[in-house]
Design a protein around this motif. Structure first.
Motif, PDB file in Angstrom:
ATOM      1  N   ASP A  30       0.818  -1.208   0.000  1.00  0.00           N
ATOM      2  CA  ASP A  30       0.000   0.000   0.000  1.00  0.00           C
ATOM      3  C   ASP A  30       0.856   1.264   0.000  1.00  0.00           C
ATOM      4  O   ASP A  30       0.533   2.245  -0.666  1.00  0.00           O
ATOM      5  CB  ASP A  30      -0.948   0.003   1.197  1.00  0.00           C
ATOM      6  CG  ASP A  30      -2.060  -1.028   1.078  1.00  0.00           C
ATOM      7  OD1 ASP A  30      -2.229  -1.607  -0.026  1.00  0.00           O
ATOM      8  OD2 ASP A  30      -2.755  -1.264   2.088  1.00  0.00           O
ATOM      9  N   GLN A  33       2.203   1.765  -3.470  1.00  0.00           N
ATOM     10  CA  GLN A  33       1.151   2.305  -4.349  1.00  0.00           C
ATOM     11  C   GLN A  33       0.966   3.799  -4.132  1.00  0.00           C
ATOM     12  O   GLN A  33       0.814   4.553  -5.101  1.00  0.00           O
ATOM     13  CB  GLN A  33      -0.174   1.594  -4.093  1.00  0.00           C
ATOM     14  CG  GLN A  33      -0.268   0.219  -4.672  1.00  0.00           C
ATOM     15  CD  GLN A  33      -1.601  -0.439  -4.363  1.00  0.00           C
ATOM     16  OE1 GLN A  33      -2.459   0.133  -3.691  1.00  0.00           O
ATOM     17  NE2 GLN A  33      -1.782  -1.651  -4.847  1.00  0.00           N
ATOM     18  N   MET A  34       0.979   4.232  -2.879  1.00  0.00           N
ATOM     19  CA  MET A  34       0.814   5.657  -2.607  1.00  0.00           C
ATOM     20  C   MET A  34       2.002   6.449  -3.124  1.00  0.00           C
ATOM     21  O   MET A  34       1.834   7.549  -3.669  1.00  0.00           O
ATOM     22  CB  MET A  34       0.618   5.892  -1.105  1.00  0.00           C
ATOM     23  CG  MET A  34       0.351   7.344  -0.756  1.00  0.00           C
ATOM     24  SD  MET A  34      -1.081   8.080  -1.604  1.00  0.00           S
ATOM     25  CE  MET A  34      -2.419   7.293  -0.741  1.00  0.00           C
ATOM     26  N   THR A  67      -5.647   2.475  -3.100  1.00  0.00           N
ATOM     27  CA  THR A  67      -5.185   3.834  -3.373  1.00  0.00           C
ATOM     28  C   THR A  67      -5.954   4.460  -4.529  1.00  0.00           C
ATOM     29  O   THR A  67      -6.255   5.653  -4.511  1.00  0.00           O
ATOM     30  CB  THR A  67      -3.669   3.833  -3.660  1.00  0.00           C
ATOM     31  OG1 THR A  67      -3.008   3.152  -2.588  1.00  0.00           O
ATOM     32  CG2 THR A  67      -3.129   5.228  -3.760  1.00  0.00           C
ATOM     33  N   LEU A  95      -9.195   5.905   3.968  1.00  0.00           N
ATOM     34  CA  LEU A  95      -8.140   5.049   3.428  1.00  0.00           C
ATOM     35  C   LEU A  95      -7.466   4.244   4.533  1.00  0.00           C
ATOM     36  O   LEU A  95      -7.172   3.060   4.349  1.00  0.00           O
ATOM     37  CB  LEU A  95      -7.108   5.900   2.681  1.00  0.00           C
ATOM     38  CG  LEU A  95      -5.929   5.159   2.059  1.00  0.00           C
ATOM     39  CD1 LEU A  95      -6.410   4.233   0.943  1.00  0.00           C
ATOM     40  CD2 LEU A  95      -4.907   6.152   1.532  1.00  0.00           C
ATOM     41  N   SER A  99      -7.437   0.148   4.329  1.00  0.00           N
ATOM     42  CA  SER A  99      -6.161  -0.395   3.870  1.00  0.00           C
ATOM     43  C   SER A  99      -5.311  -0.822   5.062  1.00  0.00           C
ATOM     44  O   SER A  99      -5.759  -0.803   6.199  1.00  0.00           O
ATOM     45  CB  SER A  99      -5.419   0.661   3.045  1.00  0.00           C
ATOM     46  OG  SER A  99      -4.994   1.718   3.871  1.00  0.00           O
TER      47      SER A  99
END
Length: 169
Positions: A30, A33-34, A67, A95, A99
């Motif tokens: 995660d 991805q961010m 994301t 989020l 997540s």
């Protein structure tokens, strides 16, 4: 009947251990991805110079979940309301719930959200770079925790269930 209850209890604690392990394994993914999304944000702001809702829509289509849905939600909310700071904070909270992000990543993103759209291109690029550096630090920590605690969480889930069942029998 007692054995069925014992097996259900052991199964439940084992699943809890596997769930903790899963979150530890998903957190580095995660964060990566961010980081990718923020790099895309930087490129879109600097080179295409589109309005922020359009930039968020572009990022949402190119980044996987969760994301991608974060940026999609911000884009939708921005088209209805104008206060980016409040929208950003609200979606960061969502989020974190959906997540594997820890609260520390949430704080980093909230701090970044306070600067988003407030500066010229050069200053905005510096804020994105600073946020990426903070996320790099969190990524290293997440990988370390994944390496240290993922297998242990699965094992402890099973062992705790066995221990408690043995105490009760």
């Amino acid at each position: 009947m007692q054995w069925i209850g014992a097996l259900l209890f052991i199964g439940t604690t084992t699943l809890a251990g596997f769930d903790i392990s899963k979150r530890l394994n998903e957190r580095p993914r995660d964060i990566r991805q961010m980081k990718n999304a923020l790099q895309m944000l930087e490129a879109e702001i600097l080179y295409s110079q589109l309005p922020l809702p359009d930039v968020f829509a572009t990022i949402a289509t190119q980044i996987p979940q969760p994301t991608g849905s974060f940026f999609d939600g911000i884009e939708t909310s921005l088209r209805q309301h104008a206060d980016l700071h409040d929208i950003w904070d609200k979606h960061v909270e969502d989020l974190i719930k959906r997540s594997a992000f820890a609260s520390s990543e949430g704080e980093i993103l909230k701090q970044f959200g306070r600067t988003l759209g407030q500066h010229d291109f050069e200053q905005q690029q510096k804020h994105i770079y600073l946020t990426l550096k903070h996320l790099d630090r969190e990524l290293d920590e997440a990988r370390d925790q994944q390496f240290r605690y993922s297998k242990m969480a699965r094992t402890l889930g099973l062992l705790c269930g066995l221990f408690i069942v043995l105490l009760l029998i």
